[in-house]
Scaffold this motif. Sequence first.
Motif, short mmCIF file in Angstrom:
data_model
loop_
_atom_site.label_atom_id
_atom_site.label_comp_id
_atom_site.label_asym_id
_atom_site.label_seq_id
_atom_site.Cartn_x
_atom_site.Cartn_y
_atom_site.Cartn_z
N ASP A 114 78.20 26.56 65.77
CA ASP A 114 76.92 27.35 65.89
C ASP A 114 77.16 28.00 64.28
OD1 ASP A 114 73.96 28.41 65.88
OD2 ASP A 114 75.08 30.11 66.30
N SER A 128 69.92 25.01 67.85
CA SER A 128 69.23 25.32 68.17
C SER A 128 69.68 26.66 68.95
CB SER A 128 67.89 24.39 68.70
OG SER A 128 68.61 24.25 69.80
N ALA A 129 68.60 27.73 69.40
CA ALA A 129 68.50 28.60 70.79
C ALA A 129 68.73 27.50 71.86
CB ALA A 129 67.27 29.49 71.11
N ARG A 130 68.18 26.58 72.23
CA ARG A 130 67.73 26.33 73.36
C ARG A 130 69.21 25.38 73.79
NH1 ARG A 130 63.71 21.76 75.69
NH2 ARG A 130 62.13 23.86 74.09
N SER A 131 70.20 24.77 72.73
CA SER A 131 71.02 24.05 72.76
C SER A 131 72.25 25.16 73.25
CB SER A 131 71.56 23.15 71.12
OG SER A 131 70.52 22.76 71.15
N LYS A 132 72.49 26.22 72.78
CA LYS A 132 73.55 27.01 72.49
C LYS A 132 73.08 27.19 74.26
CE LYS A 132 73.52 31.05 69.65
NZ LYS A 132 73.25 31.99 68.40
N PHE A 133 71.84 28.27 74.47
CA PHE A 133 71.99 28.39 75.61
C PHE A 133 72.60 27.60 76.62
CE2 PHE A 133 68.52 29.15 79.13
CZ PHE A 133 69.72 30.25 79.47
N LEU A 134 71.97 25.97 76.34
CA LEU A 134 72.20 25.20 77.79
C LEU A 134 73.79 25.74 77.68
CD1 LEU A 134 70.63 23.23 79.56
CD2 LEU A 134 71.33 21.35 76.80
N ASN A 186 75.48 37.24 74.56
CA ASN A 186 74.07 37.01 73.82
C ASN A 186 74.13 38.41 72.90
OD1 ASN A 186 73.84 34.62 74.01
ND2 ASN A 186 72.46 34.72 75.23
#
Length: 358
Positions: A114, A128-134, A186
């Motif tokens: 990131d 992206s927030a989604r990739s980070k979360f995944l 987070n």
Amino acid sequence: MFYHILYPLSAYYSVFNVFRYITFRSIYALLTALILSIILGPTFIKWLKKLKFGQYIQEDVICHKQKQGTPTMGGLLIVFSVLTSVLLWADLTNKYIWLTIFVFIGFALIGFWDDYLKITKKNNKGLSARSKFLGQVIVSIGAVTLLLSWPGYNTTLLVPFFKHIRPDLGYFYILFAVIVMVGASNGVNLTDGLDGLAIGPTVVCAGCFAIFVYVTGHVHLAKYLQITYLPGVGEVTVFCAALVGAGLGFLWFNAYPAEVFMGDVGSLSLGGTLGFIAILCKQELVLVIVGGLFVIETLSVILQVGYYKLTKGKRIFKMAPLHHHFELQGVAEPKIIVRFWILSILLALIALSTLKLR
Ligand code: 57M
């Protein structure tokens, strides 16, 4: 490494017996990580500057323009100091140490990627927030499912202050544990918005969990305190101590006015690992108290965003996370930081009291 090389020498010289003790090795793990990070800090910061790994500061109401170009990714120094110290002082046949290292590196890699994208693209757009979360979810599920397959671990939850309430969450436990790890990761990330604001409470949390993991792995203390005894978990005290040392060493340079920021490589790895250590010693709910400051910062964002959407533009705080609210009220940055540290020490003491109040 020292444990494996030096402790066997106790058969010839009794003085080497001291390498057997977790307490002794933890003290030196703390000192090693602290000294390493302080000694390497200046060269490391120069290196980050040379690579032009500087922080991009966006134009907004919060006036941080003077921080433009401060090197970021200082979390790499924390990761390096912790890992070196743990490899030197921990019992490397201990599986809990390796699983903790896995989580630490896993979250650090997500953060690194990131940060790297943010710096190289120069527009502060990272993963992206989604990739980070995944990524965070995958690392957490991997660690938790492995842990649950080991003896002593189950899906029940210990409730602070109430020793007889132990709900069994069944399969929901995995979901719950993932929320703990991703939430902690987070939470530290959101808190990391002022000099030393995230690392101070992280050090306090790691110190507090050093005590929790130590007593959890100590047969007599666990029995006396009526907590779950998990043989082998005590070794993770060495890891927690190394976190305290590396955190203090990083604070040396991150203290106001900061010479370096930790970046996501630091905040995500520190938070995720603290979450995992709480799960490791079956003190998942106590983490909400120990890391209460991170919880408060996260709640301030949830409330702010929720209220903003509901009322179509109204705010509860001048700005979320909470530290920005105080900044906009005109409170000086060092004052906000030190007050938040005081709050985190207070919360850690309350959390420790749960060991006796049950
Ligand atoms: C990380 N990153 C810092 C540094 C650090 C949903 C929303 C609340 C998200 C939130 C957000 O983006 N949080 C993620 C915040 C940034 O620090 C870098 O990021 C790393 C951590 N990930 O290590 O590399 C800035 O923070 C300052 N800083 C220091 N000292 C340090 O030791 O001064 C960091 C470390 C640095 C530096 O200025 O550049 C950050 O704040 O960007 N978003 C926000 O926090 C934004 N809040 C917001 O938009 N609020 C709205 C929403 C909720 C509706 C509102 O309340 O109305 C704020 N971000 C910024 N300015 N930059 C808004 C004001």
